[in-house]
Design an enzyme around this catalytic site. Structure first.
Site, PDB file in Angstrom:
ATOM      1  N   ASP A  43       0.838  -1.193   0.000  1.00 65.24           N
ATOM      2  CA  ASP A  43       0.000   0.000   0.000  1.00 65.24           C
ATOM      3  C   ASP A  43       0.877   1.249   0.000  1.00 65.24           C
ATOM      4  O   ASP A  43       2.013   1.219   0.507  1.00 65.24           O
ATOM      5  CB  ASP A  43      -0.904   0.028   1.240  1.00 65.24           C
ATOM      6  CG  ASP A  43      -1.972  -1.052   1.192  1.00 65.24           C
ATOM      7  OD1 ASP A  43      -2.276  -1.533   0.084  1.00 65.24           O
ATOM      8  OD2 ASP A  43      -2.505  -1.406   2.259  1.00 65.24           O
ATOM      9  N   TYR A  71       7.056  -8.790   8.340  1.00 61.46           N
ATOM     10  CA  TYR A  71       6.683  -7.381   8.474  1.00 61.46           C
ATOM     11  C   TYR A  71       7.047  -6.838   9.850  1.00 61.46           C
ATOM     12  O   TYR A  71       7.017  -7.574  10.838  1.00 61.46           O
ATOM     13  CB  TYR A  71       5.167  -7.202   8.306  1.00 61.46           C
ATOM     14  CG  TYR A  71       4.633  -7.514   6.936  1.00 61.46           C
ATOM     15  CD1 TYR A  71       4.584  -6.531   5.950  1.00 61.46           C
ATOM     16  CD2 TYR A  71       4.147  -8.784   6.632  1.00 61.46           C
ATOM     17  CE1 TYR A  71       4.076  -6.811   4.691  1.00 61.46           C
ATOM     18  CE2 TYR A  71       3.632  -9.073   5.375  1.00 61.46           C
ATOM     19  CZ  TYR A  71       3.600  -8.082   4.412  1.00 61.46           C
ATOM     20  OH  TYR A  71       3.093  -8.363   3.170  1.00 61.46           O
ATOM     21  N   ASP A  85      -6.283   1.216   8.455  1.00 64.91           N
ATOM     22  CA  ASP A  85      -4.959   1.830   8.590  1.00 64.91           C
ATOM     23  C   ASP A  85      -5.120   3.320   8.900  1.00 64.91           C
ATOM     24  O   ASP A  85      -6.223   3.792   9.185  1.00 64.91           O
ATOM     25  CB  ASP A  85      -4.111   1.596   7.331  1.00 64.91           C
ATOM     26  CG  ASP A  85      -4.746   2.179   6.068  1.00 64.91           C
ATOM     27  OD1 ASP A  85      -5.668   3.025   6.187  1.00 64.91           O
ATOM     28  OD2 ASP A  85      -4.341   1.788   4.963  1.00 64.91           O
ATOM     29  N   ARG A 176      -3.526  -5.608   8.133  1.00 69.89           N
ATOM     30  CA  ARG A 176      -4.590  -4.740   8.657  1.00 69.89           C
ATOM     31  C   ARG A 176      -5.665  -5.568   9.365  1.00 69.89           C
ATOM     32  O   ARG A 176      -6.142  -5.202  10.440  1.00 69.89           O
ATOM     33  CB  ARG A 176      -5.226  -3.928   7.528  1.00 69.89           C
ATOM     34  CG  ARG A 176      -4.438  -2.708   7.115  1.00 69.89           C
ATOM     35  CD  ARG A 176      -5.126  -1.987   5.974  1.00 69.89           C
ATOM     36  NE  ARG A 176      -5.040  -2.747   4.726  1.00 69.89           N
ATOM     37  CZ  ARG A 176      -5.827  -2.551   3.670  1.00 69.89           C
ATOM     38  NH1 ARG A 176      -6.779  -1.637   3.728  1.00 69.89           N
ATOM     39  NH2 ARG A 176      -5.676  -3.252   2.570  1.00 69.89           N
TER      40      ARG A 176
END
Length: 227
Positions: A43, A71, A85, A176
């Site tokens: 993103d 991550y 987010d 998310r």
């Protein structure tokens, strides 16, 4: 020109932006059109490792997109976001401050195979249209849960309302959604306030070229030929 180029994507860049810049530089370098793609989007608000495929390696996109990923995640407790987010509209859910022990106990429950419903603001296609486009039009989006694997989840810092953790996940996992699910289970609400991808399969961020520094020389010196 064929191979893999590892790029450290900065915040604000789309994955397509990175592909387009790489393609343009390669065309100037070779004087010919060369196919360029990637193995999985990040993103615009996220940073980190983007695996760019050049030439014949674009045929490996499906195969390489299935690799596990690592991550670094920042989660904000107490609020939810319409997009999951920092970009969405926030709603305060709770002022309860979970203890470090409570947070640790809860995240451990997510390690292993879990059922996860992707966020409505995702690129998944619903009846031929991207889910996020439908959501932005105010249309109802119903996505089916899928099975994903959380191999590890380690908290690296917690100062309410901010929780930082690293996680290794299977392909197809939405961070998310993971953050939102943890927040819901804690009864505190949560959204993902920052995300950085550091590893895709055996490819690591330490070998990546910063997106601002991509050049003909960098591409020539850093293009990886894999089996």
């Amino acid at each position: 020109m064929n191979g893999v180029l590892l790029v450290d994507k900065a915040k604000g860049w789309t994955s397509f932006d990175v592909v387009a810049k790489t393609r343009s530089i390669i065309r100037q370098l070779t004087g010919t059109k060369v196919k360029v793609g990637h193995t999985g989007t990040l993103d615009p608000l996220a940073t980190g490792l983007l695996v760019i495929l050049v030439g014949s390696y674009t045929k490996k996109a499906t195969e390489l997109s299935k690799l596990d990923k690592v991550y670094e995640v920042t989660m904000k407790l107490g609020e939810t976001s319409t997009t999951g987010d920092d970009e969405g509209e926030k709603t305060q859910i709770s002022t309860h401050q979970p203890t470090p022990a409570e947070v640790q106990k809860m995240v451990e429950q997510f390690i292993g195979q879990i059922e996860q419903t992707p966020p409505v603001y995702s690129a998944i296609k619903v009846n031929g249209q991207r889910a996020y486009k439908l959501a932005r039009q105010g249309k109802e989006v119903k996505l089916e849960p899928r099975q994903v694997t959380i191999y590890s989840l380690k908290i690296t810092d917690y100062k309410y309302p901010i929780v930082k953790f690293t996680t290794k996940v299977s392909s197809g996992t939405y961070i998310r959604s993971l953050v939102e699910d943890i927040g819901q289970k804690l009864g505190a609400g949560a959204y993902m306030s920052d995300l950085r991808r550091t590893q895709v399969g055996d490819f690591t961020i330490k070998n990546a070229v910063e997106v601002e520094n991509i050049s003909a020389e960098k591409i020539s010196n850093n293009l990886i030929a894999t089996a």
